[in-house]
Design an enzyme around this catalytic site. Sequence first.
Site, PDB file in Angstrom:
ATOM      1  N   PHE A 112     -13.087  48.560 -13.528  1.00 37.48           N
ATOM      2  CA  PHE A 112     -13.645  47.215 -13.336  1.00 37.48           C
ATOM      3  C   PHE A 112     -13.471  46.692 -11.911  1.00 37.48           C
ATOM      4  O   PHE A 112     -13.782  45.534 -11.630  1.00 37.48           O
ATOM      5  CB  PHE A 112     -13.022  46.231 -14.343  1.00 37.48           C
ATOM      6  CG  PHE A 112     -11.522  46.122 -14.283  1.00 37.48           C
ATOM      7  CD1 PHE A 112     -10.887  45.300 -13.353  1.00 37.48           C
ATOM      8  CD2 PHE A 112     -10.728  46.852 -15.170  1.00 37.48           C
ATOM      9  CE1 PHE A 112      -9.505  45.206 -13.298  1.00 37.48           C
ATOM     10  CE2 PHE A 112      -9.331  46.761 -15.121  1.00 37.48           C
ATOM     11  CZ  PHE A 112      -8.729  45.938 -14.176  1.00 37.48           C
ATOM     12  N   TYR A 135      -6.755  42.567  -4.485  1.00 37.01           N
ATOM     13  CA  TYR A 135      -6.743  43.288  -5.761  1.00 37.01           C
ATOM     14  C   TYR A 135      -6.511  44.787  -5.572  1.00 37.01           C
ATOM     15  O   TYR A 135      -6.892  45.588  -6.432  1.00 37.01           O
ATOM     16  CB  TYR A 135      -8.052  43.033  -6.514  1.00 37.01           C
ATOM     17  CG  TYR A 135      -8.088  41.696  -7.242  1.00 37.01           C
ATOM     18  CD1 TYR A 135      -7.091  41.337  -8.152  1.00 37.01           C
ATOM     19  CD2 TYR A 135      -9.149  40.798  -7.050  1.00 37.01           C
ATOM     20  CE1 TYR A 135      -7.134  40.118  -8.823  1.00 37.01           C
ATOM     21  CE2 TYR A 135      -9.191  39.577  -7.724  1.00 37.01           C
ATOM     22  CZ  TYR A 135      -8.181  39.249  -8.622  1.00 37.01           C
ATOM     23  OH  TYR A 135      -8.222  38.049  -9.297  1.00 37.01           O
ATOM     24  N   LYS A 151     -10.434  30.501  -9.698  1.00 32.39           N
ATOM     25  CA  LYS A 151     -11.464  31.513  -9.426  1.00 32.39           C
ATOM     26  C   LYS A 151     -12.852  30.851  -9.384  1.00 32.39           C
ATOM     27  O   LYS A 151     -13.016  29.689  -9.778  1.00 32.39           O
ATOM     28  CB  LYS A 151     -11.392  32.602 -10.499  1.00 32.39           C
ATOM     29  CG  LYS A 151     -10.079  33.406 -10.458  1.00 32.39           C
ATOM     30  CD  LYS A 151     -10.115  34.537 -11.479  1.00 32.39           C
ATOM     31  CE  LYS A 151      -8.818  35.334 -11.451  1.00 32.39           C
ATOM     32  NZ  LYS A 151      -8.878  36.493 -12.389  1.00 32.39           N
ATOM     33  N   GLU A 208       0.760  37.684  -1.362  1.00 26.74           N
ATOM     34  CA  GLU A 208      -0.504  36.948  -1.509  1.00 26.74           C
ATOM     35  C   GLU A 208      -0.518  35.666  -0.675  1.00 26.74           C
ATOM     36  O   GLU A 208      -1.558  35.301  -0.119  1.00 26.74           O
ATOM     37  CB  GLU A 208      -0.752  36.669  -3.004  1.00 26.74           C
ATOM     38  CG  GLU A 208      -1.046  37.966  -3.759  1.00 26.74           C
ATOM     39  CD  GLU A 208      -1.014  37.850  -5.281  1.00 26.74           C
ATOM     40  OE1 GLU A 208      -0.800  36.741  -5.800  1.00 26.74           O
ATOM     41  OE2 GLU A 208      -1.202  38.895  -5.944  1.00 26.74           O
ATOM     42  N   HIS A 249      -6.090  32.739 -10.990  1.00 24.70           N
ATOM     43  CA  HIS A 249      -5.217  33.844 -10.592  1.00 24.70           C
ATOM     44  C   HIS A 249      -3.843  33.272 -10.289  1.00 24.70           C
ATOM     45  O   HIS A 249      -3.725  32.191  -9.713  1.00 24.70           O
ATOM     46  CB  HIS A 249      -5.737  34.545  -9.331  1.00 24.70           C
ATOM     47  CG  HIS A 249      -4.707  35.472  -8.737  1.00 24.70           C
ATOM     48  ND1 HIS A 249      -4.531  36.757  -9.181  1.00 24.70           N
ATOM     49  CD2 HIS A 249      -3.749  35.261  -7.795  1.00 24.70           C
ATOM     50  CE1 HIS A 249      -3.510  37.302  -8.514  1.00 24.70           C
ATOM     51  NE2 HIS A 249      -3.025  36.414  -7.668  1.00 24.70           N
ATOM     52  N   ARG A 260       2.716  31.708 -14.653  1.00 27.54           N
ATOM     53  CA  ARG A 260       2.071  32.755 -15.462  1.00 27.54           C
ATOM     54  C   ARG A 260       1.997  32.304 -16.933  1.00 27.54           C
ATOM     55  O   ARG A 260       0.995  32.534 -17.608  1.00 27.54           O
ATOM     56  CB  ARG A 260       2.843  34.084 -15.357  1.00 27.54           C
ATOM     57  CG  ARG A 260       2.785  34.755 -13.992  1.00 27.54           C
ATOM     58  CD  ARG A 260       1.466  35.411 -13.659  1.00 27.54           C
ATOM     59  NE  ARG A 260       1.078  36.456 -14.582  1.00 27.54           N
ATOM     60  CZ  ARG A 260       0.043  37.289 -14.376  1.00 27.54           C
ATOM     61  NH1 ARG A 260      -0.691  37.195 -13.264  1.00 27.54           N
ATOM     62  NH2 ARG A 260      -0.278  38.196 -15.259  1.00 27.54           N
ATOM     63  N   ASN A 316     -11.772  34.407 -16.071  1.00 29.57           N
ATOM     64  CA  ASN A 316     -10.600  33.823 -16.745  1.00 29.57           C
ATOM     65  C   ASN A 316      -9.928  32.726 -15.913  1.00 29.57           C
ATOM     66  O   ASN A 316      -8.719  32.545 -15.947  1.00 29.57           O
ATOM     67  CB  ASN A 316      -9.615  34.916 -17.185  1.00 29.57           C
ATOM     68  CG  ASN A 316      -9.092  35.735 -16.019  1.00 29.57           C
ATOM     69  OD1 ASN A 316      -9.402  35.449 -14.854  1.00 29.57           O
ATOM     70  ND2 ASN A 316      -8.309  36.745 -16.307  1.00 29.57           N
TER      71      ASN A 316
END
Length: 148
Positions: free
Chosen positions: A57, A49, A9, A126, A115, A85, A112
């Site tokens: 958010f 998203y 990110k 994706e 992704h 993950r 964070n």
Amino acid sequence: MEKTFLMVKPDGVQRGLIGEVISRFERKGFKLAAAKLMVISDDLAKKHYGEHADKPFFGELTDFITSGPVFAMIWEGEDVVKTARHMMGATKPSEADLGTLRGDFGLTVGKNIIHGSDSLESAEREINLFFGEDAALEYKKSSDEWVY
Ligand code: DAT
Ligand code: MG
């Protein structure tokens, strides 16, 4: 072989963590199949998203993910979706185990670092969204015979 979509990110790119992320997945034994540094459009951010469109958010999330370059990647290997993950850690860095990317480098849920697709279906979706079909490079890696 199974594939997943991973993306450093904007915070991870600005903090110089592209190499750290690549290194961890390389050392684990996974194979890099495609990669590009890019700026995400507002349209792509909303599609990517989409599942969070109703969340409070959402605006903050799409603003953040479009705020600077991201490093998008396709990685390949046995159980790569689930294992990646685990290597990323929990969404909230305060809940992410040390030794995971978010546990080692993140402090807030928004910024964070990384992704990663959360299922085989979202990986396919994706990958197509960011790279299009057939973007993954097929090649033989000499270490494969020592990994598998
Ligand atoms: P993940 O990125 O672990 O798949 P997610 O799909 O639930 O997590 O959410 C996508 C991103 O949205 C997440 O990486 C950070 C942001 N986010 C999630 N929950 C949030 C919250 N409660 N407040 C602010 N941002 C949040
Ligand atoms: Mg998610």
